[in-house]
Scaffold this motif. Sequence first.
Motif, PDB file in Angstrom:
ATOM      1  N   UNK A 249       0.801  -1.229   0.000  1.00  0.00           N
ATOM      2  CA  UNK A 249       0.000   0.000   0.000  1.00  0.00           C
ATOM      3  C   UNK A 249       0.836   1.283   0.000  1.00  0.00           C
ATOM      4  N   UNK A 250       2.115   1.179   0.374  1.00  0.00           N
ATOM      5  CA  UNK A 250       2.956   2.360   0.511  1.00  0.00           C
ATOM      6  C   UNK A 250       4.237   2.202  -0.302  1.00  0.00           C
ATOM      7  N   UNK A 251       4.822   3.353  -0.667  1.00  0.00           N
ATOM      8  CA  UNK A 251       6.064   3.359  -1.437  1.00  0.00           C
ATOM      9  C   UNK A 251       7.221   3.817  -0.539  1.00  0.00           C
ATOM     10  N   UNK A 252       8.384   3.151  -0.630  1.00  0.00           N
ATOM     11  CA  UNK A 252       9.521   3.575   0.194  1.00  0.00           C
ATOM     12  C   UNK A 252      10.065   4.935  -0.256  1.00  0.00           C
ATOM     13  N   UNK A 253      10.529   5.711   0.714  1.00  0.00           N
ATOM     14  CA  UNK A 253      11.131   7.015   0.451  1.00  0.00           C
ATOM     15  C   UNK A 253      12.638   6.891   0.668  1.00  0.00           C
ATOM     16  N   UNK A 254      13.430   7.454  -0.237  1.00  0.00           N
ATOM     17  CA  UNK A 254      14.887   7.325  -0.150  1.00  0.00           C
ATOM     18  C   UNK A 254      15.481   8.142   0.990  1.00  0.00           C
TER      19      UNK A 254
ATOM     20  N   UNK B 148      15.713   7.913  10.924  1.00  0.00           N
ATOM     21  CA  UNK B 148      14.269   7.908  10.636  1.00  0.00           C
ATOM     22  C   UNK B 148      14.061   7.877   9.123  1.00  0.00           C
ATOM     23  N   UNK B 149      13.293   6.896   8.667  1.00  0.00           N
ATOM     24  CA  UNK B 149      12.917   6.812   7.259  1.00  0.00           C
ATOM     25  C   UNK B 149      11.421   7.028   7.100  1.00  0.00           C
ATOM     26  N   UNK B 150      10.921   6.790   5.898  1.00  0.00           N
ATOM     27  CA  UNK B 150       9.485   7.017   5.663  1.00  0.00           C
ATOM     28  C   UNK B 150       8.981   6.169   4.506  1.00  0.00           C
ATOM     29  N   UNK B 151       7.678   5.937   4.543  1.00  0.00           N
ATOM     30  CA  UNK B 151       6.934   5.355   3.428  1.00  0.00           C
ATOM     31  C   UNK B 151       5.913   6.391   2.976  1.00  0.00           C
ATOM     32  N   UNK B 152       5.604   6.368   1.690  1.00  0.00           N
ATOM     33  CA  UNK B 152       4.685   7.356   1.112  1.00  0.00           C
ATOM     34  C   UNK B 152       3.375   6.703   0.702  1.00  0.00           C
TER      35      UNK B 152
ATOM     36  N   UNK C  98      -3.023  15.088  -6.041  1.00  0.00           N
ATOM     37  CA  UNK C  98      -2.430  14.137  -5.105  1.00  0.00           C
ATOM     38  C   UNK C  98      -1.925  14.836  -3.845  1.00  0.00           C
ATOM     39  N   UNK C  99      -2.353  14.308  -2.686  1.00  0.00           N
ATOM     40  CA  UNK C  99      -1.837  14.755  -1.389  1.00  0.00           C
ATOM     41  C   UNK C  99      -0.920  13.651  -0.855  1.00  0.00           C
ATOM     42  N   UNK C 100       0.340  13.981  -0.534  1.00  0.00           N
ATOM     43  CA  UNK C 100       1.237  12.959   0.006  1.00  0.00           C
ATOM     44  C   UNK C 100       1.066  12.796   1.514  1.00  0.00           C
ATOM     45  N   UNK C 101       1.105  11.549   1.964  1.00  0.00           N
ATOM     46  CA  UNK C 101       1.080  11.243   3.394  1.00  0.00           C
ATOM     47  C   UNK C 101       2.304  10.390   3.697  1.00  0.00           C
TER      48      UNK C 101
END
Length: 429
Positions: free
Chosen positions: A67-72, A86-90, A100-103
């Motif tokens: 459901x989510x995309x990895x953020x570099x 700290x990393x993130x998924x989009x 499009x609103x990014x979360x």
Amino acid sequence: MEVGLSSKIPTYSGGLGILAGDMLKAAADASFPIIGVTLLSKYGYFFQTIADGVQVESPVSWRVDDFLKPVEEKVQVEMAGETVTVGAWLCEIFGSDGYMVPLYFLHTDLPENSKASREITDRLYGDGQTYRLKQEIILGVGGVRLLKKMGFTSIEKYHMNEGHSALLALELDRELHNTEEVKKRCIFTTHTPVPSGHDKFVMSMVDELLEKDLHDLLPKEYFEQGELNMTALALDFSGYINGVAKKHTEISKTMFPNYPIHSITNGIHTQSWVSPHFAQLYDKYMPNWRKDPESLRDIFAVSRPEIWKAHFECKKQIIDYANAYSNAGLDYDFFTLGWARRFTSYKRPDFLLENVHRLNEIANKVGPIQIIYSGKSHPYDTEGKELIQKTIYLSKQLDDKVKMVYLQNYDIYLAKFMVSGVDAWVNTP
């Protein structure tokens, strides 16, 4: 701390998260430039089962990469002398016109972190105050740093949805060296007018975990009080403050008399919550309802038989669900009440069953009644879990003309069936 978009992404526990998700969906529909930041909660809130009236919690199993995309991009925060990456998924939220609103879902489950640090974003509202403060450092401080790292350098306003993210104000103050400028940029929404809605951390814990540069920016009175109140921090650094209803704002002003608090009454993202049966009805008579929810006022011009037909189809869905998953034996034709939300004492879940004898008498006079209950208690809310047991115990004292079923693992999926299908929604906070 939580954003509720879909039951498939189980990073929410209740209304706070649902509201945040609906806000972002509505922003996407309006092509409003906004960015969402939350925590990943690798194992979700929890999966609930009920055994002999007792709530049993299990980790939620879900595939993040479905459901989510990895953020570099990655950033670092310091906690107790340790550098935590700290990393993130989009998640991309698309509006009705394709905007499009990014979360961004922040997480620490990275190989460069220690085992303890990798677990910081495992569970929503996890075990203990230390765990909670670590999460709020990741959310507030890590969130601001990650947005900057990704190139979002012209953000005009930062909206803190409850006090969990209040440490972002200190990170902004560290960057800007101007508290008044921080206040111009920060907006704070307070939600819950009871102690459990306002996180407080003893200063010894704050001294240990918070970076020195940020620690030095805390107002002196916090040290005198011996604790960091996250609501107070958000209030002190915000230029605009609001409650979530007119009555709630009145109460909040008595709790925080030194701050100007405004009223904004919560709404919903209509497209997310309208059932397919009513959507079909609205399409026939109010074709623009998706873009103009106010047009739903025209429902009064639609014949009652048509409204009842749509409702009855919704009612059959929730009753079919209840019968299939709980062997409840509910009847399409019986008057059906619904009570579902987080099971905690201030929401008074047992109020409907306060006088079982009177409820039985009502059913004898007006005809059979069905009650559908659902809701989770926080794993450490002993009183809330006892209320689940009490509710199920009281249900066994009901006469044959009053049926009650408790549906386990309340989530967005079940909520959509319940709110559209019951004949009357019981609200008791």
